[in-house]
Design a protein around this motif. Structure first.
Motif, PDB file in Angstrom:
ATOM      1  N   ILE A 174      56.190 107.100  46.258  1.00 29.81           N
ATOM      2  CA  ILE A 174      56.001 107.984  47.410  1.00 29.81           C
ATOM      3  C   ILE A 174      54.546 107.905  47.856  1.00 29.81           C
ATOM      4  O   ILE A 174      53.657 107.720  47.035  1.00 29.81           O
ATOM      5  N   ASN A 175      54.309 108.004  49.156  1.00 34.32           N
ATOM      6  CA  ASN A 175      52.965 108.042  49.707  1.00 34.32           C
ATOM      7  C   ASN A 175      52.685 109.435  50.243  1.00 34.32           C
ATOM      8  O   ASN A 175      53.544 110.036  50.893  1.00 34.32           O
ATOM      9  N   GLY A 176      51.484 109.907  50.000  1.00 37.59           N
ATOM     10  CA  GLY A 176      51.073 111.200  50.522  1.00 37.59           C
ATOM     11  C   GLY A 176      50.630 111.080  51.966  1.00 37.59           C
ATOM     12  O   GLY A 176      50.626 109.995  52.547  1.00 37.59           O
ATOM     13  N   PRO A 177      50.221 112.204  52.541  1.00 37.69           N
ATOM     14  CA  PRO A 177      49.737 112.186  53.920  1.00 37.69           C
ATOM     15  C   PRO A 177      48.498 111.311  54.042  1.00 37.69           C
ATOM     16  O   PRO A 177      47.672 111.263  53.138  1.00 37.69           O
ATOM     17  N   SER A 178      48.369 110.636  55.155  1.00 37.67           N
ATOM     18  CA  SER A 178      47.232 109.738  55.329  1.00 37.67           C
ATOM     19  C   SER A 178      46.061 110.458  55.976  1.00 37.67           C
ATOM     20  O   SER A 178      46.211 111.498  56.612  1.00 37.67           O
ATOM     21  N   SER A 179      44.895 109.865  55.791  1.00 41.40           N
ATOM     22  CA  SER A 179      43.668 110.360  56.402  1.00 41.40           C
ATOM     23  C   SER A 179      42.931 109.189  57.023  1.00 41.40           C
ATOM     24  O   SER A 179      42.741 108.159  56.382  1.00 41.40           O
ATOM     25  N   GLU A 180      42.516 109.349  58.253  1.00 33.63           N
ATOM     26  CA  GLU A 180      41.682 108.335  58.895  1.00 33.63           C
ATOM     27  C   GLU A 180      40.208 108.674  58.738  1.00 33.63           C
ATOM     28  O   GLU A 180      39.354 107.951  59.229  1.00 33.63           O
ATOM     29  N   VAL A 181      39.919 109.779  58.041  1.00 35.91           N
ATOM     30  CA  VAL A 181      38.543 110.246  57.876  1.00 35.91           C
ATOM     31  C   VAL A 181      37.921 109.683  56.603  1.00 35.91           C
ATOM     32  O   VAL A 181      36.867 109.059  56.641  1.00 35.91           O
ATOM     33  N   SER A 182      38.595 109.915  55.461  1.00 36.86           N
ATOM     34  CA  SER A 182      38.007 109.483  54.200  1.00 36.86           C
ATOM     35  C   SER A 182      39.031 109.499  53.070  1.00 36.86           C
ATOM     36  O   SER A 182      40.086 110.125  53.167  1.00 36.86           O
ATOM     37  N   GLU A 183      38.649 108.838  51.989  1.00 35.05           N
ATOM     38  CA  GLU A 183      39.441 108.859  50.767  1.00 35.05           C
ATOM     39  C   GLU A 183      39.523 110.286  50.223  1.00 35.05           C
ATOM     40  O   GLU A 183      40.575 110.731  49.765  1.00 35.05           O
ATOM     41  N   ASP A 184      38.407 111.000  50.283  1.00 32.95           N
ATOM     42  CA  ASP A 184      38.378 112.383  49.783  1.00 32.95           C
ATOM     43  C   ASP A 184      39.353 113.281  50.542  1.00 32.95           C
ATOM     44  O   ASP A 184      40.021 114.123  49.940  1.00 32.95           O
ATOM     45  N   GLU A 185      39.447 113.096  51.856  1.00 32.25           N
ATOM     46  CA  GLU A 185      40.374 113.920  52.628  1.00 32.25           C
ATOM     47  C   GLU A 185      41.824 113.598  52.261  1.00 32.25           C
ATOM     48  O   GLU A 185      42.668 114.495  52.212  1.00 32.25           O
ATOM     49  N   ALA A 186      42.122 112.346  51.977  1.00 37.11           N
ATOM     50  CA  ALA A 186      43.480 111.976  51.548  1.00 37.11           C
ATOM     51  C   ALA A 186      43.829 112.682  50.242  1.00 37.11           C
ATOM     52  O   ALA A 186      44.949 113.149  50.059  1.00 37.11           O
ATOM     53  N   VAL A 195      42.519 115.563  49.181  1.00 37.35           N
ATOM     54  CA  VAL A 195      42.694 116.987  49.496  1.00 37.35           C
ATOM     55  C   VAL A 195      44.093 117.226  50.055  1.00 37.35           C
ATOM     56  O   VAL A 195      44.777 118.175  49.664  1.00 37.35           O
ATOM     57  N   LYS A 196      44.533 116.356  50.956  1.00 44.11           N
ATOM     58  CA  LYS A 196      45.875 116.492  51.533  1.00 44.11           C
ATOM     59  C   LYS A 196      46.961 116.332  50.465  1.00 44.11           C
ATOM     60  O   LYS A 196      47.970 117.024  50.486  1.00 44.11           O
ATOM     61  N   TRP A 197      46.771 115.388  49.560  1.00 47.76           N
ATOM     62  CA  TRP A 197      47.734 115.169  48.472  1.00 47.76           C
ATOM     63  C   TRP A 197      47.824 116.401  47.584  1.00 47.76           C
ATOM     64  O   TRP A 197      48.897 116.814  47.172  1.00 47.76           O
ATOM     65  N   ASN A 198      46.671 116.987  47.281  1.00 43.10           N
ATOM     66  CA  ASN A 198      46.635 118.134  46.374  1.00 43.10           C
ATOM     67  C   ASN A 198      47.158 119.420  47.005  1.00 43.10           C
ATOM     68  O   ASN A 198      47.529 120.341  46.288  1.00 43.10           O
ATOM     69  N   LYS A 199      47.214 119.470  48.328  1.00 43.99           N
ATOM     70  CA  LYS A 199      47.717 120.659  49.005  1.00 43.99           C
ATOM     71  C   LYS A 199      49.237 120.657  48.923  1.00 43.99           C
ATOM     72  O   LYS A 199      49.897 119.719  49.349  1.00 43.99           O
ATOM     73  N   ARG A 200      49.781 121.712  48.356  1.00 38.92           N
ATOM     74  CA  ARG A 200      51.238 121.806  48.185  1.00 38.92           C
ATOM     75  C   ARG A 200      51.784 122.920  49.058  1.00 38.92           C
ATOM     76  O   ARG A 200      51.224 124.002  49.138  1.00 38.92           O
ATOM     77  N   HIS A 201      52.875 122.642  49.703  1.00 44.22           N
ATOM     78  CA  HIS A 201      53.523 123.647  50.534  1.00 44.22           C
ATOM     79  C   HIS A 201      54.151 124.701  49.637  1.00 44.22           C
ATOM     80  O   HIS A 201      54.825 124.378  48.670  1.00 44.22           O
ATOM     81  N   THR A 202      53.897 125.935  49.965  1.00 44.29           N
ATOM     82  CA  THR A 202      54.556 127.028  49.253  1.00 44.29           C
ATOM     83  C   THR A 202      55.391 127.790  50.258  1.00 44.29           C
ATOM     84  O   THR A 202      54.941 128.098  51.359  1.00 44.29           O
ATOM     85  N   SER A 203      56.587 128.056  49.893  1.00 41.90           N
ATOM     86  CA  SER A 203      57.509 128.745  50.781  1.00 41.90           C
ATOM     87  C   SER A 203      57.737 130.159  50.285  1.00 41.90           C
ATOM     88  O   SER A 203      57.813 130.406  49.089  1.00 41.90           O
ATOM     89  N   SER A 204      57.871 131.077  51.207  1.00 41.77           N
ATOM     90  CA  SER A 204      58.175 132.448  50.829  1.00 41.77           C
ATOM     91  C   SER A 204      59.668 132.618  50.585  1.00 41.77           C
ATOM     92  O   SER A 204      60.113 133.645  50.127  1.00 41.77           O
ATOM     93  N   ARG A 205      60.418 131.583  50.879  1.00 43.71           N
ATOM     94  CA  ARG A 205      61.862 131.659  50.710  1.00 43.71           C
ATOM     95  C   ARG A 205      62.364 130.427  49.972  1.00 43.71           C
ATOM     96  O   ARG A 205      62.062 129.305  50.350  1.00 43.71           O
TER      97      ARG A 205
END
Length: 72
Positions: free
Chosen positions: A34-46, A48-58
Motif C-alpha cells: 500500500i502507498n500512503g498519501p503523496s507529498s510534492e513538498v518534502s519527504e518529511d511531509e509524506a 506526517v501524512k502517513w502517520n496521520k490516522r483518520h479517527t471516526s466518531s462512528r
C-alpha cells in the motif's frame, strides 16, 4: 514512522516518485504494497501524512454494513 494501518507491518519506507515534472514522496509498505498519501513538498511531509490516522466518531460493524447493502 508508524506501522502500516492495513497490515501492521513495521518495515515501511519513503519512496520518491519522479514520474511527472516534479518529484513527490510517499510512504510504501513493504509487506502489503500500500502507498500512503503523496507529498510534492518534502519527504518529511509524506511521513506526517502517513502517520496521520483518520479517527471516526462512528464505527460501523461489518455485519451492519452488509445488512444495509442487502436491503437495497
Amino acid at each position: 514512522m508508524n506501522c502500516c494501518p492495513f497490515c501492521g507491518e513495521t518495515k515501511v519506507k519513503v519512496v520518491m516518485d519522479n514520474v511527472y515534472a516534479f518529484p513527490s514522496w510517499f510512504v510504501h509498505c513493504t509487506n502489503c504494497s500500500i502507498n500512503g498519501p503523496s507529498s510534492e513538498v518534502s519527504e518529511d511531509e509524506a511521513i506526517v501524512k502517513w502517520n496521520k490516522r483518520h479517527t471516526s466518531s462512528r464505527n460501523y460493524p461489518i455485519n451492519d454494513l452488509n445488512a444495509n447493502h442487502d436491503e437495497k
